[in-house]
Design an enzyme around this catalytic site. Structure first.
Site, PDB file in Angstrom:
ATOM      1  N   GLU A  57       2.963  39.851 -10.735  1.00 46.85           N
ATOM      2  CA  GLU A  57       1.610  39.532 -11.186  1.00 46.85           C
ATOM      3  C   GLU A  57       0.902  40.813 -11.629  1.00 46.85           C
ATOM      4  O   GLU A  57       0.950  41.828 -10.926  1.00 46.85           O
ATOM      5  CB  GLU A  57       0.859  38.882 -10.033  1.00 46.85           C
ATOM      6  CG  GLU A  57      -0.580  38.507 -10.299  1.00 46.85           C
ATOM      7  CD  GLU A  57      -1.228  37.901  -9.064  1.00 46.85           C
ATOM      8  OE1 GLU A  57      -0.992  36.713  -8.787  1.00 46.85           O
ATOM      9  OE2 GLU A  57      -1.942  38.641  -8.359  1.00 46.85           O
ATOM     10  N   LYS A 101       2.896  39.258  -5.795  1.00 46.17           N
ATOM     11  CA  LYS A 101       1.484  39.017  -6.060  1.00 46.17           C
ATOM     12  C   LYS A 101       0.643  40.170  -5.526  1.00 46.17           C
ATOM     13  O   LYS A 101       1.169  41.142  -4.971  1.00 46.17           O
ATOM     14  CB  LYS A 101       1.065  37.672  -5.448  1.00 46.17           C
ATOM     15  CG  LYS A 101       1.823  36.485  -6.065  1.00 46.17           C
ATOM     16  CD  LYS A 101       1.496  35.176  -5.407  1.00 46.17           C
ATOM     17  CE  LYS A 101       0.114  34.680  -5.784  1.00 46.17           C
ATOM     18  NZ  LYS A 101       0.025  34.265  -7.193  1.00 46.17           N
ATOM     19  N   ASP A 148      -2.666  37.354 -14.624  1.00 48.42           N
ATOM     20  CA  ASP A 148      -3.503  36.625 -13.684  1.00 48.42           C
ATOM     21  C   ASP A 148      -4.981  36.725 -14.027  1.00 48.42           C
ATOM     22  O   ASP A 148      -5.533  37.821 -14.172  1.00 48.42           O
ATOM     23  CB  ASP A 148      -3.273  37.176 -12.271  1.00 48.42           C
ATOM     24  CG  ASP A 148      -4.019  36.395 -11.211  1.00 48.42           C
ATOM     25  OD1 ASP A 148      -3.968  35.148 -11.245  1.00 48.42           O
ATOM     26  OD2 ASP A 148      -4.653  37.032 -10.342  1.00 48.42           O
ATOM     27  N   LYS A 157       1.242  24.923  -4.978  1.00 44.28           N
ATOM     28  CA  LYS A 157       0.055  24.270  -4.435  1.00 44.28           C
ATOM     29  C   LYS A 157       0.268  22.759  -4.418  1.00 44.28           C
ATOM     30  O   LYS A 157      -0.309  21.999  -5.187  1.00 44.28           O
ATOM     31  CB  LYS A 157      -1.177  24.652  -5.257  1.00 44.28           C
ATOM     32  CG  LYS A 157      -1.502  26.146  -5.183  1.00 44.28           C
ATOM     33  CD  LYS A 157      -2.686  26.521  -6.047  1.00 44.28           C
ATOM     34  CE  LYS A 157      -2.965  28.021  -5.979  1.00 44.28           C
ATOM     35  NZ  LYS A 157      -4.084  28.424  -6.848  1.00 44.28           N
ATOM     36  N   ARG A 195       0.822  -1.210   0.000  1.00 44.47           N
ATOM     37  CA  ARG A 195       0.000   0.000   0.000  1.00 44.47           C
ATOM     38  C   ARG A 195       0.857   1.262   0.000  1.00 44.47           C
ATOM     39  O   ARG A 195       0.548   2.228  -0.717  1.00 44.47           O
ATOM     40  CB  ARG A 195      -0.947  -0.026   1.201  1.00 44.47           C
ATOM     41  CG  ARG A 195      -1.850   1.210   1.348  1.00 44.47           C
ATOM     42  CD  ARG A 195      -2.449   1.702   0.039  1.00 44.47           C
ATOM     43  NE  ARG A 195      -3.106   0.663  -0.745  1.00 44.47           N
ATOM     44  CZ  ARG A 195      -3.353   0.768  -2.044  1.00 44.47           C
ATOM     45  NH1 ARG A 195      -2.984   1.851  -2.709  1.00 44.47           N
ATOM     46  NH2 ARG A 195      -3.955  -0.208  -2.682  1.00 44.47           N
TER      47      ARG A 195
END
Length: 307
Positions: free
Chosen positions: A219, A166, A240, A134, A99
């Protein structure tokens, strides 16, 4: 990828400890201690392989003398029914490690497979597909490795190897120009040879110049912010959440003002629209979905014999 690194070794040890605990009760109850088993791992769907060296090390951690025969290579597209790995060793090790090995293989091959599907959509364009931060905590290097196995490219590994301005950074810095000025000032005052970074861990070794200074990307949300960024010396921009038409117009603006500016598009990139975004002329498309939404690749371990 350094499969013999402490990073990989610790992940294997933690994963096995989590699953086995004080011992595999089912194996202890049903499998003779010295029994030898033969088994194979088979793909139950078309997939791109990623993580086979990791699976091998999981089984070797349980049986150092196990014989392993790889029937596919990393980054290889295989079809349903294809054998990936054959095993010959202690039956208890094969069943106990099953597993954990499949969890890693399924996760990494799933990311590689989804990345490959995106890359296929971009074929013939100049655009390359790349990932984001992410990722699953603790598994970032493995997941970014899987993106590369699927034909994608890696963005920054963490917060330390690039400056990405950002929306919130820009707002707190006082605007696009102010944010870029502060970033350029910081980068120029921190130019010095750095120790080996995580790029090496996923096989992308930077040149001396890349290792000595931080790249800066900003961004932008519209053409006005793009023009301001370019006027302030932006060498790389991230468009963006734009539509393909908006992005195409911004790519043309960037190419007209600064032809060497690297243009990336992010936000809402899917398999259905990736081609439209690639045809804008951008250098990169990025999507967190490569790592946060990739379904596990389907595969199984089947025992062939027990002695």
């Amino acid at each position: 990828m350094d499969w013999d690194s402490s990073y990989v070794g610790n992940l294997i040890a933690q994963a096995l400890a989590e699953d086995i605990g004080p011992g595999d009760a089912t194996v202890a109850a049903t499998i003779p201690e010295h029994a030898i088993g033969r088994a194979h791992i088979v793909a139950k769907q078309d997939l791109v392989c990623a993580g086979l060296p990791l699976a091998e090390r999981i089984f070797r951690a349980l049986d150092p003398h196990i014989k392993l025969e790889r029937h596919a290579e990393e980054g290889q597209l295989v079809h349903k029914g294809h054998d990936l790995l054959r095993l010959d060793g202690k039956a208890s090790a094969i069943l106990t490690g099953e597993r954990t090995a499949l969890n890693f293989l399924g996760r990494l091959s799933g990311i590689a497979t989804l990345t490959h599907q995106f890359v296929e959509q971009l074929a013939g364009s100049r655009a390359k597909m790349r990932d984001t931060r992410k990722t699953t905590p603790g598994l970032r290097l493995l997941e970014k490795y899987a993106v590369k196995m699927g034909g994608g490219a890696n963005h920054r590994i963490g917060l330390y190897d690039a400056i990405l301005l950002k929306e919130n950074h820009i707002a707190l810095a006082g605007g696009v120009t102010a944010a870029l000025d502060q970033a350029h000032s910081y980068a120029s005052s921190h130019v010095s040879p750095r120790a080996t970074t995580a790029y090496e861990a996923v096989g992308q070794i930077p040149s001396h110049s890349e290792a000595a200074s931080l790249p800066i990307q900003i961004e932008v949300r519209n053409a006005a912010e793009l023009r301001e960024a370019l006027s302030a010396g932006a060498a790389a921009v991230l468009l963006d959440n734009m539509t393909p038409d908006q992005a195409r117009a911004c790519v043309q603006i960037a190419q007209g003002i600064r032809p060497d500016c690297v243009v990336e598009i992010s936000g809402g990139i899917t398999l259905a629209n990736a081609r439209a975004y690639a045809e804008t002329g951008a250098d990169y498309l990025s999507s967190g979905a490569l790592t946060h939404s990739a379904p596990n690749a389907d595969m199984s371990l089947l025992v062939d014999s027990l002695q």
